[in-house]
Design an enzyme around this catalytic site. Structure first.
Site, PDB file in Angstrom:
ATOM      1  N   ASP A 199       0.699  -1.158   0.005  1.00  0.00           N
ATOM      2  CA  ASP A 199       0.034  -0.013  -0.090  1.00  0.00           C
ATOM      3  C   ASP A 199       0.977   1.134   0.091  1.00  0.00           C
ATOM      4  OD1 ASP A 199      -2.305   1.698   0.280  1.00  0.00           O
ATOM      5  OD2 ASP A 199      -2.653   1.122   2.136  1.00  0.00           O
TER       6      ASP A 199
ATOM      7  N   GLU B  44       2.365   4.910  -4.368  1.00  0.00           N
ATOM      8  CA  GLU B  44       2.220   5.756  -5.342  1.00  0.00           C
ATOM      9  C   GLU B  44       3.788   6.518  -5.592  1.00  0.00           C
ATOM     10  OE1 GLU B  44      -1.361   4.757  -4.103  1.00  0.00           O
ATOM     11  OE2 GLU B  44       0.059   5.688  -2.880  1.00  0.00           O
TER      12      GLU B  44
ATOM     13  N   ASP C 248      -8.889   3.718  -2.030  1.00  0.00           N
ATOM     14  CA  ASP C 248      -9.886   3.890  -0.896  1.00  0.00           C
ATOM     15  C   ASP C 248     -11.065   4.513  -1.237  1.00  0.00           C
ATOM     16  OD1 ASP C 248      -7.921   3.077   0.767  1.00  0.00           O
ATOM     17  OD2 ASP C 248      -7.042   5.398   0.845  1.00  0.00           O
TER      18      ASP C 248
END
Length: 725
Positions: free
Chosen positions: A373, A376, A452
């Site tokens: 997670d 990015e 999300d």
């Protein structure tokens, strides 16, 4: 313009740039503009290499494979023609120094792909940006004006009846795509750096193009069947007692489930590769107990490393210069969950191997999968939400690259490091990695969820075209958080989302800290009964889904498909966002609005059966389907052969059950099924079986034939049920 026939195609020398056209296979060519005669390297997203081809020049046309091209002497703009001489693509403006290209919209009736986008299925008349972003860092909620999503896959698909093409822009900088929004008659592609380098794919069908794109960027590995089952997660299950209680409730309420997740609170002070001695004092024993109950455990591993002396990961990384640094030479320090934090430079093999080795202790403790997670990468200390553009990465050869160039591929290299480490540590297992950030080619290493989302009906609806376009972009193993991550999920929304999730490749219920608990037993008995039924139904379709995912690993064909994928001649299918196909023969028609008990369903050409009643309908028309809360409209195409399992407490029990073949008559049908243990790599050694089932179209004599192609792994007992005969 000076032209040369090369080993792989053509070299065109213009005033300021060279254009290289390279052959990859009959329907794939690469067009790359460079300042020199040397062909630039592709990004690591591309697996394929050019191959030798017999190229020739005829009447100012340059021919290779199924293509012929015309090249403007001055601008190096290109027109592309098919083997029949029909124009299929045309440049209006080429600016290699920008880099930017504008192309004419010629015949496209639909534009698809481009990965994870909050938009309708058809991108025609829209524009978007490809730049990986922690969406909730910038916005309280995902919405249609958010263009910078968690993933960037700069590939799109142009479709019309009888033909299709794909264009993959192999550029890792921030890119902008405009599909006829600014001007109705042009497509523009623009990058903030790098070079103008793209692959052009052509075919008569979208399926041919998607398959060719997977040849370029790779196919997903054969999945462990347990990750095709139901998965339960929360940010966070706070300690081992709560995790065990969730497992016990799943078994008590007879909800089949394979996988449980641990979010960041299992760690010691958010330090990756640690386990909290207070919350999980008996970590290995807890995982062992869960394994005995039939559960696997996935743990989260984020790239942000706590900058703390005495912490092994930090100390080793500092010693070996393994972290991203600033031009002045100091490690860049930001913050994620650990404050402060540094970020591994996954661009280098030695860093990836160093990082990967830390997973050994987790696997030794019994952890089954890894969840990557915040990759990015997310960074809370800057308004950009990520690392500075000027931060520095190094290649294996020592070349320095800016973060602006590496950014969109950071998650790609992170998941590469994870997957290769797991495969090295336990080579006999099929491993599972889940990622939020991705680039083209990331499907080779990890499954993906759409980040999300929120517990609202709009996000239930938007997840369908998002996941369909991901599949068309090479990413079949994808799904959205069932019930929504942010906010409190209502009873009706949980039911409708579970019904949808049961027919998507990745099926996980996940919710945010501080929100209502989203496990089905926290709702009314009615909701518990319905959600349990549809989760169980997922397991009854397990062999069907498993074989679709295996086919994806072989061909790149997505498991879930928009209707136009198989009905490209029917323009009515081009903009259908709320129905999809699971495989070719099963159509899913979710309810995406509250209070709805009927919905319109479009049945494409051919005959279709209502899955629940076996009532037969003629296609090419809309019907009104009943859809009370406990019913998800499902339709099966005539000629389909559906393998149907018995439902066990998890995937392994279901896989080992008796198999029923539901054969829907009225059209010739064919099905090939693969059987193995579902979890090991033994199939690579030949330990598997395959059968072929064929069905005659004659309703009066619907002959069914089963042929054993390979009989090494024990075959299940098989019963057949003819429907419509």
């Amino acid at each position: 313009m000076n032209t040369e026939i090369t080993k792989y195609g053509f070299l065109f020398r213009g005033d300021n740039y060279c254009l290289h056209i390279l052959y990859y296979q009959d329907n794939i060519m690469r067009l790359v503009y460079s300042a020199t005669e040397e062909v630039p390297n592709s990004t690591d997203a591309v697996l394929a290499s050019p191959v030798e081809v017999a190229s020739w020049i005829e009447n100012d046309r340059y021919n290779l494979g199924l293509f012929s091209v015309e090249v403007d002497d001055r601008t190096l703009a290109v027109k592309i023609f098919d083997q029949n001489g029909a124009k299929i693509n045309e440049d209006l403006q080429v600016e290699p120094d920008q880099p930017q290209i504008r192309k004419k919209l010629l015949w496209e009736k639909g534009i698809y792909g481009n990965g994870e986008k909050y938009s309708w299925l058809n991108h025609l008349a829209n524009a978007t940006v490809n730049y990986n972003s922690d969406v909730l860092f910038h916005n309280p909620i995902q919405h249609p004006q958010v263009q910078e999503m968690h993933t960037s896959i700069p590939f799109y698909l142009g479709v019309a009846p009888g033909r299709a093409y794909g264009l993959y822009f192999d550029n890792s900088f921030r890119t902008e795509f405009d599909f006829g929004k600014t001007s109705f008659d042009l497509i523009s592609l623009k990058a903030e750096g790098g070079i103008l380098d793209y692959y052009f794919i052509y075919g008569s069908t979208a399926a041919e193009v998607v398959s060719a794109y997977s040849y370029l960027t790779g196919k997903p590995p054969m999945p462990d069947i347990r990750y095709l089952g139901f998965q339960q997660s929360r940010y966070s299950y706070q300690d081992q007692n709560e995790l065990l209680a969730v497992a016990e409730n799943l078994r008590h309420h007879q909800i089949p489930c394979d996988i449980l997740y641990l979010d960041i609170h299992y760690m010691e002070a958010y330090k990756v590769f640690t386990v909290s001695r207070e919350r999980f004092a008996n970590f290995k024993a807890t995982i062992g107990k869960l394994k005995n109950m039939g559960f696997g455990v996935v743990v989260i591993i984020n790239p942000g490393v706590k900058a703390e002396r005495g912490y092994r990961v930090f100390d080793e990384g500092i010693k070996n210069n393994y972290f991203v640094y600033m031009p002045a030479g100091k490690e860049y320090i930001g913050e994620v969950w650990p404050k402060p934090a540094v970020f591994p430079d996954f661009l280098r093999v030695e860093v990836r191997e160093w990082w990967g080795e830390f997973h050994r202790e987790l696997l030794d403790a019994g952890v089954e999968g890894i969840w990557n997670d915040m990759n990015e990468p997310s960074n809370f200390s800057l308004s950009s939400g990520t690392l500075p553009d000027e931060a520095v990465h190094r290649t294996d050869s020592g070349k320095e690259l800016s973060h602006a160039e590496v950014h969109n591929m950071y998650g790609f290299y992170h998941t590469m490091a994870t997957r290769k480490a797991l495969d090295k540590i336990e080579p006999s297992k099929r491993h599972f990695v889940l990622t939020r950030a991705a680039f083209a080619g990331s499907q080779r290493y990890a499954a993906l969820w759409t980040g999300d989302n929120s517990s609202i009906w709009e996000h239930l609806e938007s997840s369908i075209p998002m996941i369909l376009n991901l599949g068309l972009s090479g990413y079949s193993f994808a799904g959205a958080d069932v019930g929504g991550y942010r906010g409190d999920c209502t009873e009706e929304l949980l039911v409708r989302w579970t019904q949808l999730g049961a027919f998507l490749p990745f099926f996980r219920n996940h919710s945010e800290i501080g929100t209502a608990y989203q496990e089905p037993w926290n709702y009314s008995e009615k909701v518990l009964d319905i959600t349990r039924y549809y989760i169980s139904l997922r397991y009854r379709f397990l062999t069907y889904i498993y074989n679709l995912m295996r086919n994806c690993s072989l061909t790149g064909e997505p498991a879930v498909r928009p209707l136009f994928y198989h009905y490209q001649e029917d323009k009515k299918t081009y903009n259908i966002n709320d129905q999809f196909l699971l495989g070719e023969g099963l159509m899913i028609c979710p309810v995406i609005r509250p209070g709805i008990e009927q919905r319109a369903v479009y049945l494409p050409g051919g005959d279709w059966y209502d899955f629940w009643t076996d009532k037969k309908y003629s296609g090419g028309a809309y019907i009104i389907a009943d859809a009370p809360l406990d019913k998800l409209p499902l339709y099966v195409k005539a000629g389909t052969i559906l393998p149907f399992n018995q439902c066990g407490k998890n995937s392994i029990e279901s896989l080992d059950s008796e198999l029923e073949l539901r054969c829907y008559s009225g059209q010739e049908g064919f099905c090939r099924l693969f059987f193995d243990d579902g979890i090991s790599t033994d199939y690579k050694k030949g330990n598997y079986s395959e059968i072929e089932i064929s069905l005659k179209a004659d309703l009066r004599n619907p002959d069914l034939n089963i042929e054993i192609i390979r009989n090494i792994y024990p075959l299940p007992k098989i019963n057949c049920k003819l429907i419509g005969g």
